[in-house]
Design an enzyme around this catalytic site. Sequence first.
Site, mmCIF file in Angstrom:
data_model
loop_
_atom_site.group_PDB
_atom_site.id
_atom_site.type_symbol
_atom_site.label_atom_id
_atom_site.label_comp_id
_atom_site.label_asym_id
_atom_site.label_seq_id
_atom_site.Cartn_x
_atom_site.Cartn_y
_atom_site.Cartn_z
ATOM 1 N N CYS A 141 7.584 -10.931 4.572
ATOM 2 C CA CYS A 141 6.223 -10.404 4.470
ATOM 3 C C CYS A 141 5.949 -9.880 3.059
ATOM 4 C CB CYS A 141 6.017 -9.295 5.513
ATOM 5 S SG CYS A 141 4.339 -8.633 5.505
ATOM 6 N N CYS A 144 3.751 -6.772 2.864
ATOM 7 C CA CYS A 144 4.457 -5.551 3.270
ATOM 8 C C CYS A 144 5.426 -5.085 2.191
ATOM 9 C CB CYS A 144 5.278 -5.796 4.535
ATOM 10 S SG CYS A 144 4.390 -6.675 5.816
ATOM 11 N N ASP A 145 6.177 -6.013 1.618
ATOM 12 C CA ASP A 145 7.328 -5.615 0.797
ATOM 13 C C ASP A 145 7.196 -5.939 -0.689
ATOM 14 O OD1 ASP A 145 8.550 -4.620 3.055
ATOM 15 O OD2 ASP A 145 9.575 -6.495 3.527
#
Length: 323
Positions: A141, A144-145
């Site tokens: 992701c 997300c990261d």
Amino acid sequence: MTEKIERLKTLIIGSGPAGYTAAIYAARADLKPVLYTGMEPGGQLTTTTEVDNFPGYPEGIDGPTMMVQLQQQAERFGTEVRIGMATAVEFSDEVGGIHKITIDDSKVIEAETVIISTGATAKYLGIPSEQKLRGGGVSACAVCDGFFYKGQDVAIVGAGDTAAEEASYLANICKKVTMLVRKDHMRASKAMQHRVESLDNIEIRYNTEVDTVLGDQVVEGLRMVNNVTGEKEDISITGLFIAIGHKPNTDIFKGQLEMDETGYVITKGKSTKTSKPGVFASGDVQDKEYRQAITAAGTGCMAALDAERYLATIESPEEVSKA
Ligand SMILES: Cc1cc2nc3c(=O)[nH]c(=O)nc-3n(C[C@H](O)[C@H](O)[C@H](O)COP(=O)(O)OP(=O)(O)OC[C@H]3O[C@@H](n4cnc5c(N)ncnc54)[C@H](O)[C@@H]3O)c2cc1C
């Protein structure tokens, strides 16, 4: 003696952010929800160490802790959380009809409303070095990261629209993005390809695959292999993003609910209503666009409100025709 079949107002399938948020709202509305956790109690966030973008956690929080807290919040209002998998369903076509859900191939539950929050599973390459470094620099992701790799060199694997989108997202944050495309062309739309090609800090490597993710505890590099020439090359990176798709967890709903061509449950308009009355879907199982904890939680809230309103119309028959 045959076991008495349990009848519920609201059954929630899945224990990610969508399922637990639906449970919080349903329990507070006195729908006495029972939630089945499935094979991954806490959902996808239990596979990540740091969640930095969920509102309300100024210092960030690790995924498993956040999910335990969500469970506790759902239980505080009376949600009954049970370990178990829904293994078969028989949804009624009738407004006010009773839905049958089989748990662990044995127990049958009847429910007036069902909230499906079974999520989606990110696909990985499946090679040992990748599996070893999941959470240590290998992520599925980018949104997300990606932030954790600000100003660093990273690589991304994939050739579809999502991969192209995630590569452009990473290019905004990271110093350099190497994009590995297995074939000699991308699957992404022409517009997305142009976007990726126009960014100076993205290098696209066609006919290229991951041979080994290098590093012991964290990602330190990538050994790539050209699948035409067999030539191998090492590059230095700190993050590897896998963007080869997701599989929605909807196998048991096939033939019961309308789904799109990739198996995501179709919901109606801005609601969480599915093609069956009294059955609602929230979270990643019905969302291939955003796939974030906060959006999953948002639709979990919507599903509980939709279920509550649906039950209210059932209890007032004159309103049924509007349901
Ligand atoms: C590595 C990684 C890092 C991420 N980091 C972030 C982040 O930092 N911030 C962010 O916002 N998002 C992040 N995400 C995305 C986020 O995790 C998802 O968007 C979110 O978890 C989706 O929630 P959900 O409730 O829809 O489903 P999921 O979290 O996928 O949960 C699905 C649940 O359904 C259950 N289930 C499935 N089938 C059945 C069945 N048949 N019967 C019973 N239960 C079943 C599973 O056991 C699971 O509990 C990340 C994802 C990954 C993979």
